[in-house]
Scaffold this motif. Structure first.
Motif, PDB file in Angstrom:
ATOM      1  N   UNK A  88       0.814  -1.217   0.000  1.00 56.42           N
ATOM      2  CA  UNK A  88       0.000   0.000   0.000  1.00 56.42           C
ATOM      3  C   UNK A  88       0.840   1.256   0.000  1.00 56.42           C
ATOM      4  N   UNK A  89       0.241   2.385   0.411  1.00 59.46           N
ATOM      5  CA  UNK A  89       0.935   3.660   0.433  1.00 59.46           C
ATOM      6  C   UNK A  89       1.875   3.740   1.635  1.00 59.46           C
ATOM      7  N   UNK A  90       2.465   4.952   1.855  1.00 55.68           N
ATOM      8  CA  UNK A  90       3.456   5.083   2.917  1.00 55.68           C
ATOM      9  C   UNK A  90       2.933   4.711   4.283  1.00 55.68           C
ATOM     10  N   UNK A  91       1.709   5.139   4.601  1.00 59.65           N
ATOM     11  CA  UNK A  91       1.128   4.815   5.892  1.00 59.65           C
ATOM     12  C   UNK A  91       0.792   3.342   6.012  1.00 59.65           C
ATOM     13  N   UNK A  92       0.170   2.791   4.980  1.00 59.55           N
ATOM     14  CA  UNK A  92      -0.172   1.372   4.986  1.00 59.55           C
ATOM     15  C   UNK A  92       1.083   0.518   5.024  1.00 59.55           C
ATOM     16  N   UNK A  93       2.124   0.967   4.338  1.00 54.70           N
ATOM     17  CA  UNK A  93       3.396   0.241   4.331  1.00 54.70           C
ATOM     18  C   UNK A  93       3.937   0.076   5.742  1.00 54.70           C
ATOM     19  N   UNK A  94       3.987   1.161   6.488  1.00 51.13           N
ATOM     20  CA  UNK A  94       4.501   1.092   7.856  1.00 51.13           C
ATOM     21  C   UNK A  94       3.586   0.251   8.738  1.00 51.13           C
ATOM     22  N   UNK A  95       2.288   0.421   8.590  1.00 55.42           N
ATOM     23  CA  UNK A  95       1.353  -0.374   9.385  1.00 55.42           C
ATOM     24  C   UNK A  95       1.561  -1.866   9.155  1.00 55.42           C
ATOM     25  N   UNK A  96       1.752  -2.260   7.902  1.00 56.09           N
ATOM     26  CA  UNK A  96       1.949  -3.669   7.595  1.00 56.09           C
ATOM     27  C   UNK A  96       3.283  -4.181   8.134  1.00 56.09           C
ATOM     28  N   UNK A  97       4.301  -3.338   8.083  1.00 57.10           N
ATOM     29  CA  UNK A  97       5.591  -3.741   8.643  1.00 57.10           C
ATOM     30  C   UNK A  97       5.484  -3.994  10.146  1.00 57.10           C
ATOM     31  N   UNK A  98       4.693  -3.167  10.815  1.00 58.72           N
ATOM     32  CA  UNK A  98       4.509  -3.335  12.256  1.00 58.72           C
ATOM     33  C   UNK A  98       3.710  -4.602  12.553  1.00 58.72           C
ATOM     34  N   UNK A  99       2.647  -4.816  11.803  1.00 55.77           N
ATOM     35  CA  UNK A  99       1.794  -5.978  12.029  1.00 55.77           C
ATOM     36  C   UNK A  99       2.527  -7.288  11.765  1.00 55.77           C
TER      37      UNK A  99
END
Length: 370
Positions: A88-99
């Motif tokens: 996804x985008x920058x925000x979704x990218x970080x969220x997925x990395x955390x999850x």
């Protein structure tokens, strides 16, 4: 973000501008770039295990784009096969990395931007690595002292203005954020929602930097009262509501990028019909880093070295439509003429952004949307 949008005035896809059209759902994808072997260093379940070869997985946004020759040269010289995943985008990218940090999506990440950099570091999704290719420009753009993230490119979010519209109307162009609240410019501005759009968030941060905690909400109230239009994503603001040559709207001031004007210039034209309001720009930097728990950390480090190499830095402007982090790289001629970087863009400490992001978005929503 619905990312790859054809820009009518460019010779290819205006990928980077389309990159910031935020979407509500995550865009999951996986592709193998190049022709390297998938066998070397891979275990039975496909994970990379060897050193200095095999597959290296780059987790990125889906506007990541470099020339095929540049990618092929990297694979040939490194012995690696470069595979990408785009959640996804920058925000979704970080969220997925955390999850997924206990079972990382890949080995290396590219596309964490200024607005989410501190969060990624704090959540422990990265391992430190300082590339030998990290020159003074990359060092100056660092967000921490430990080397968790390396700056790869710079993209300034700015209001764009339709010079031709203002000339035809005989109206003096605004030059500052404050000018936009003047009744002379009623119903002329379109921007994007910071809750759904990365450039929208960057523009919100620009106003926080300019007006401070005690003034930015009142600024947005005044801007809203002056006929501000808010849309969900960049493509609507730029292609639907903006009055520029490649657009269909009637608003001559739209949120976009400092690198947008060259793509509105016709062949042989001496002047750009649009321009960036350089006193409204917020500096966004995109970073790369080694993912904690990477199956191929050596390969991840090689990818970062490659992204900071002169070959990739020179390839970035015409493929991802942002500026390379290395300021010594020669830009396309049209960029030199029509897309100058602002000398003093707005910035905020990434840690301050992380601490206040959600509260600022909620306050903006209460003020502007109601």
């Amino acid at each position: 973000m619905a990312r790859t949008l054809a820009h009518p005035a460019s010779t290819g896809n205006h990928l980077r501008l389309g990159a910031f059209v935020a979407a509500g759902a995550l865009l999951a994808g996986c592709s193998t770039i190049g022709t390297g072997s998938d066998d070397d260093g891979a275990s039975e379940d496909g994970a990379t295990t060897g050193e200095g070869g095999g597959t290296v997985v780059l987790v990125t946004h889906d506007s990541f784009a470099l020339s095929e020759d540049v990618i092929a040269d990297f694979e040939s010289s490194s012995g690696l096969t470069l595979e990408t995943q785009a959640p996804g985008d920058g925000g979704a990218l970080v969220n997925q990395l955390i999850l997924t940090k206990d079972s990382p999506l890949g080995d290396v990440v590219f596309g964490i931007d200024t607005t989410f950099a501190s969060r990624a570091i704090e959540e422990g999704v990265l391992d430190p690595y300082t590339s030998p290719n990290a020159g003074p420009d990359v060092e100056a753009l660092a967000v921490d002292d430990e080397g968790y993230l390396s700056a790869v490119d710079v993209g300034d979010v700015c209001l764009n203005i339709d010079h031709e519209w203002f000339a035809e109307e005989g109206l003096e162009e605004p030059t500052s954020l404050t000018d936009l609240t003047d009744p002379a410019y009623v119903d002329l501005v379109v921007t994007t929602n910071p809750a759904t759009s990365s450039p929208g968030l960057a523009f919100l941060l620009a106003t926080v930097a300019e007006f401070g905690e005690d003034g930015w909400e009142q600024y947005w109230a005044d801007l809203s009262a002056n006929g501000l239009k808010v849309v969900s994503g960049w493509s609507d603001a730029y292609y639907v509501d903006f009055s520029g040559p490649s657009s269909e709207g009637d608003r001559p001031i739209a949120l976009s990028y400092a690198s947008s004007p060259p793509y509105e210039v016709g062949e042989g034209a001496e002047e750009a019909p649009t321009g960036a309001m350089l006193d409204t720009c917020f500096r966004q930097v995109e970073y790369a880093g080694v993912l904690a728990g990477a199956a191929n950390p050596e390969g991840a480090q090689q990818v970062i070295d490659w992204l900071l190499s002169p070959e990739v830095q020179a390839d970035i402007p015409e493929n991802m439509y942002v500026y390379p982090a290395d300021s010594s790289i020669e830009l396309p001629e049209s960029w030199e003429r029509f897309a100058p970087l602002p000398e003093d863009p707005y910035t905020l400490d990434p840690a301050v952004i992380t601490e206040n992001r959600e509260a600022w978005i909620q306050a903006w929503t209460d003020t502007v949307i109601g």
